[in-house]
Scaffold this motif. Structure first.
Motif, PDB file in Angstrom:
ATOM      1  N   LYS A  53       0.824  -1.221   0.000  1.00 14.84           N
ATOM      2  CA  LYS A  53       0.000   0.000   0.000  1.00 14.84           C
ATOM      3  C   LYS A  53       0.851   1.261   0.000  1.00 14.84           C
ATOM      4  CE  LYS A  53      -0.706  -0.004   5.010  1.00 14.84           C
ATOM      5  NZ  LYS A  53      -1.702  -0.280   6.035  1.00 14.84           N
ATOM      6  N   GLY A  58       0.801  -0.952  -5.297  1.00 12.63           N
ATOM      7  CA  GLY A  58      -0.143  -1.383  -4.275  1.00 12.63           C
ATOM      8  C   GLY A  58      -1.589  -1.264  -4.704  1.00 12.63           C
ATOM      9  N   SER A  59      -1.883  -0.299  -5.551  1.00 14.25           N
ATOM     10  CA  SER A  59      -3.270  -0.153  -6.013  1.00 14.25           C
ATOM     11  C   SER A  59      -3.716  -1.388  -6.800  1.00 14.25           C
ATOM     12  CB  SER A  59      -3.440   1.111  -6.864  1.00 14.25           C
ATOM     13  OG  SER A  59      -2.664   1.045  -8.045  1.00 14.25           O
ATOM     14  N   TYR A  62      -4.097  -4.275  -4.130  1.00 14.29           N
ATOM     15  CA  TYR A  62      -5.317  -4.134  -3.324  1.00 14.29           C
ATOM     16  C   TYR A  62      -6.568  -4.402  -4.142  1.00 14.29           C
ATOM     17  CZ  TYR A  62      -3.506  -2.920   1.224  1.00 14.29           C
ATOM     18  OH  TYR A  62      -2.911  -2.998   2.456  1.00 14.29           O
ATOM     19  N   HIS A  98      -6.052   2.907  -0.274  1.00 14.24           N
ATOM     20  CA  HIS A  98      -6.176   1.446  -0.235  1.00 14.24           C
ATOM     21  C   HIS A  98      -7.490   1.017   0.411  1.00 14.24           C
ATOM     22  CE1 HIS A  98      -4.285   2.497   3.587  1.00 14.24           C
ATOM     23  NE2 HIS A  98      -4.710   1.344   4.074  1.00 14.24           N
ATOM     24  N   THR A  99      -7.979   1.768   1.411  1.00 15.65           N
ATOM     25  CA  THR A  99      -9.246   1.377   2.043  1.00 15.65           C
ATOM     26  C   THR A  99     -10.437   1.674   1.128  1.00 15.65           C
ATOM     27  OG1 THR A  99      -9.320   3.461   3.280  1.00 15.65           O
ATOM     28  CG2 THR A  99      -8.397   1.534   4.412  1.00 15.65           C
ATOM     29  N   ASP A 156      -7.788  -2.453   6.112  1.00 16.99           N
ATOM     30  CA  ASP A 156      -6.950  -3.488   5.515  1.00 16.99           C
ATOM     31  C   ASP A 156      -6.453  -4.518   6.524  1.00 16.99           C
ATOM     32  OD1 ASP A 156      -5.232  -1.595   6.671  1.00 16.99           O
ATOM     33  OD2 ASP A 156      -3.664  -1.914   5.188  1.00 16.99           O
TER      34      ASP A 156
END
Length: 189
Positions: A53, A58-59, A62, A98-99, A156
């Motif tokens: 993240k 990270g996108s 996730y 990320h959330t 996460d």
């Protein structure tokens, strides 16, 4: 391109072997102060993926994990009620939240993600910190929007549950019903 989990050659986010091992998460339950928090993976199994993240790729990680877990959960959500999905502290970091990615995957007939609802006013970092440090340095959540329906909280990872319980309390103090929490991984495993 390479698998973002094991590094093997793959044209997708995960190679076939890693996707196979991640596509059947086991829903686990942790109850903290009477509040139910469900998790999909053991932290030790996806630790390197969780830490992505902090990086651009990270996108993609996730989104892939969200589709393998949160999206399936939403598809099988059987409670006959409408609920809002609220990501904990979905500030944009490193070009994405990320959330918010996790919350978006929950979109379904009865589940509606809403964004920028619950933001921390304290920018303290909990990573690697003790329970005492977390309790002594609260996030001080601010509610920016009013959910229309009862809320499912999304994050996460759960370590001590301090953040999840503080987010739940902030929403309840403002008069909103919080059904349960949902996270990718539980660090107690």
């Amino acid at each position: 391109m390479f698998c973002l989990n094991c590094g093997s050659f793959s044209i997708f986010t995960f190679c076939k072997i890693c996707e196979f091992s991640l596509k059947e998460p086991t829903l686990a339950l942790r109850e903290v102060e009477g509040f139910k928090i469900y998790s999909f993976y053991e932290y030790s199994a996806i630790k390197n993926l969780i830490h992505s993240k902090h990086k651009f790729h990270g996108s993609f990680v996730y989104k892939a994990l969200a589709n393998l877990s949160f999206k399936k959960f939403a598809k099988n959500f059987t409670l006959n009620l409408k609920a809002n999905v609220v990501a904990i502290d979905d500030h944009i970091l490193h070009g994405y939240s990320h959330t918010a990615i996790l919350a978006k995957a929950m979109s379904s007939k009865n589940l509606r993600p809403i964004y920028h609802v619950l933001h921390a006013t304290s920018k303290v970092t909990y990573s690697g910190k003790s329970t005492k440090f977390r309790q002594d340095n609260p996030r001080n959540f601010k509610i920016l929007k009013s959910p229309k329906y009862p809320v499912i909280l999304v994050d996460d990872i759960i370590t001590t549950a301090t953040t999840m319980i503080e987010a739940k309390s902030a929403l309840e103090k403002a008069g909103f019903e919080v059904l349960f929490g949902l996270v990718l991984a539980d660090a107690r495993y």
